[in-house]
Design an enzyme around this catalytic site. Structure first.
Site, PDB file in Angstrom:
ATOM      1  N   ASP A   1       0.888  -1.293  -0.047  1.00 53.45           N
ATOM      2  CA  ASP A   1      -0.028  -0.064   0.113  1.00 53.45           C
ATOM      3  C   ASP A   1       0.873   1.264  -0.068  1.00 53.45           C
ATOM      4  OD1 ASP A   1       1.006   0.195   2.427  1.00 53.45           O
ATOM      5  OD2 ASP A   1      -0.789  -0.414   3.564  1.00 53.45           O
TER       6      ASP A   1
ATOM      7  N   ASP B   1      -2.783   8.119  -1.629  1.00 51.91           N
ATOM      8  CA  ASP B   1      -4.187   8.865  -1.633  1.00 51.91           C
ATOM      9  C   ASP B   1      -4.660   9.766  -0.494  1.00 51.91           C
ATOM     10  OD1 ASP B   1      -4.542   6.575  -0.231  1.00 51.91           O
ATOM     11  OD2 ASP B   1      -6.478   6.437  -0.356  1.00 51.91           O
TER      12      ASP B   1
ATOM     13  N   GLY C   1     -10.774   4.571   1.329  1.00 52.98           N
ATOM     14  CA  GLY C   1     -11.923   5.566   2.203  1.00 52.98           C
ATOM     15  C   GLY C   1     -13.108   4.723   2.667  1.00 52.98           C
TER      16      GLY C   1
ATOM     17  N   ASP D   1      -8.190  -7.032   1.603  1.00 59.49           N
ATOM     18  CA  ASP D   1      -6.820  -7.291   2.762  1.00 59.49           C
ATOM     19  C   ASP D   1      -7.733  -6.947   4.006  1.00 59.49           C
ATOM     20  OD1 ASP D   1      -5.570  -4.537   3.792  1.00 59.49           O
ATOM     21  OD2 ASP D   1      -6.535  -4.173   2.066  1.00 59.49           O
TER      22      ASP D   1
ATOM     23  N   CYS E   1     -13.322 -27.280   9.277  1.00 57.11           N
ATOM     24  CA  CYS E   1     -12.073 -26.507   9.041  1.00 57.11           C
ATOM     25  C   CYS E   1     -11.002 -27.567   8.716  1.00 57.11           C
ATOM     26  CB  CYS E   1     -11.668 -25.578  10.077  1.00 57.11           C
ATOM     27  SG  CYS E   1     -10.297 -24.541   9.696  1.00 57.11           S
TER      28      CYS E   1
ATOM     29  N   CYS F   1      -7.632 -26.751   8.535  1.00 59.77           N
ATOM     30  CA  CYS F   1      -6.568 -26.206   9.204  1.00 59.77           C
ATOM     31  C   CYS F   1      -5.572 -26.841   9.912  1.00 59.77           C
ATOM     32  CB  CYS F   1      -6.540 -24.544   9.893  1.00 59.77           C
ATOM     33  SG  CYS F   1      -7.490 -24.832  11.564  1.00 59.77           S
TER      34      CYS F   1
ATOM     35  N   CYS G   1      -7.257 -27.126  13.872  1.00 62.72           N
ATOM     36  CA  CYS G   1      -8.319 -27.820  14.078  1.00 62.72           C
ATOM     37  C   CYS G   1      -8.007 -29.116  14.131  1.00 62.72           C
ATOM     38  CB  CYS G   1      -9.440 -27.466  12.944  1.00 62.72           C
ATOM     39  SG  CYS G   1     -10.226 -25.748  13.331  1.00 62.72           S
TER      40      CYS G   1
ATOM     41  N   HIS H   1      -5.695 -20.695  12.074  1.00 63.64           N
ATOM     42  CA  HIS H   1      -7.358 -20.964  11.810  1.00 63.64           C
ATOM     43  C   HIS H   1      -8.162 -19.715  11.366  1.00 63.64           C
ATOM     44  CE1 HIS H   1     -11.565 -22.428  12.563  1.00 63.64           C
ATOM     45  NE2 HIS H   1     -11.683 -21.379  12.972  1.00 63.64           N
TER      46      HIS H   1
END
Length: 359
Positions: free
Chosen positions: A94, A146, A215, A265, A303, A305, A308, A334
């Site tokens: 950014d 910006d 914004g 994001d 899940c 992951c 888990c 997770h």
């Protein structure tokens, strides 16, 4: 369009929603997709292997923080941000605009002046500086500087920020020189649909590789945000990616996907994990609650992951109560897996023409 090294290809549509592939110098990213936030070239609580394991295909780093510590020149001398971080897939940086906004800067036509969060020294950041720093970092995608306006705000202030953002976008384009880095413009305009449409149209006329919607997530209602997106998207080139900056809650993300957004994001998955907040297909919950002290279930039975698969709620709650650092890593793994998988399932639903049922 300035940078042929970054492009987006549509693969399926479902109403206003679309699936596609973002092509970058460091690989392809399926969209809609989520970028974990690595503010200081590190996603809080997890490492590169964890990011690969959760399914992340692209990450975001923060220009403001990296230019102050360790410094963009230092990172460049160390081989660029990919080598410095050890992350081989695409990176978006950014411009620092949002972070500067949070520091109550002095904004002039030249740029922004503010105090460093590290040592209190005075810092000046111009649109050209933001481009120079991001080119030194060497990310795949850079963002123009910006002017972010907190909401609610007087319409005159919102319009002033929008107009200045457009002028800064032109300066950013003139300063950009890396052929292997895509430059994204940023649409401003608050929650005024007319300003959003105007900003999107005029930013598109400048011809960027992609477009951020800035914004938002700064105090507006869900309805206001959705109206802003609905006003902006039709004015942007269909063949370019659309990135809603800072949006990460499931309802908000899916609402934006349904309106045509491609990238997101947010720090929420890891920030909330550090506070014990767990994302779940059955509804989010706070793992610190006493009711989970003897609960042998995984955080989310659906899940995939590692957290888990390996640990139950009672153990993870114990780690939180003991303030063990492992708790922050395991819950972050997770929550990131959950967030990335929401976008993966949304992509599948778009391909199948079933997004409305999925959401």
């Amino acid at each position: 369009m300035r940078a042929a090294s970054v492009s987006w290809e549509e693969t399926a549509i479902d109403g206003n929603a679309r699936a596609g592939v973002l092509h970058t110098p460091h690989g392809d990213v399926p969209t809609p997709g989520f970028m974990p936030v690595g503010t200081r070239a590190a996603v809080r609580g997890v490492d590169v292997d964890d990011l690969i394991r959760v399914g992340a295909r692209m990450v975001l780093a923060n220009t403001y923080h990296l230019m102050l510590r360790p410094g963009a020149d230092s990172i460049e001398r160390l081989g660029g941000l990919h080598d410095f971080w050890g992350w081989e897939a695409p990176i978006l940086t950014d411009s620092g605009g949002y972070q500067v906004f949070s520091l109550s800067p002095r904004i002039t036509e030249e740029g922004a002046q503010f105090r460093s969060t590290y040592d209190g020294s005075s810092v000046n950041l111009t649109p050209e500086d933001a481009i120079r720093v991001q080119e030194s970092l060497g990310a795949d995608i850079a963002m123009v500087l910006d002017v972010c306006v907190g909401l609610p705000a007087p319409s005159e202030k919102v319009r002033e920020g929008m107009e200045r953002t457009l002028r800064w976008a032109e300066r950013s384009q003139a300063a950009a020189s890396r052929a292997d880095q895509g430059l994204f413009g940023i649409v401003q305009g608050g929650v005024d649909p007319g300003l959003r449409e105007d900003s999107a149209r005029r930013t598109a006329e400048l011809g960027f590789a992609g477009y951020g919607i800035g914004g938002l997530s700064v105090g507006e209602s869900v309805r206001e945000r959705n109206l802003a997106l609905e006003a902006a998207f039709p004015a942007l080139p269909r063949a370019a990616p659309r990135y809603v900056m800072g949006l990460g809650d499931t309802e908000g993300v899916l609402g934006a996907v349904g309106r045509g957004a491609d990238l997101f994001d947010c720090v929420w998955p890891t920030r909330l994990a550090r506070h014990g907040r767990v994302f779940s297909t059955d509804g989010d919950f706070n793992l610190r609650r006493a009711e989970f002290a003897l609960d042998r279930r995984p955080l989310d039975s659906s899940c995939p992951c590692w957290t888990c698969a390996a640990h139950h709620r009672a153990y993870l709650r114990h780690l939180l109560a003991s303030n063990e650092l492992a708790a922050f890593r395991l819950l972050s793994i997770h929550n990131l897996t959950y967030t990335v998988s929401v976008l993966a399932r949304a992509r599948e639903a778009i391909v199948n023409g079933t997004l409305q049922e999925f959401t």
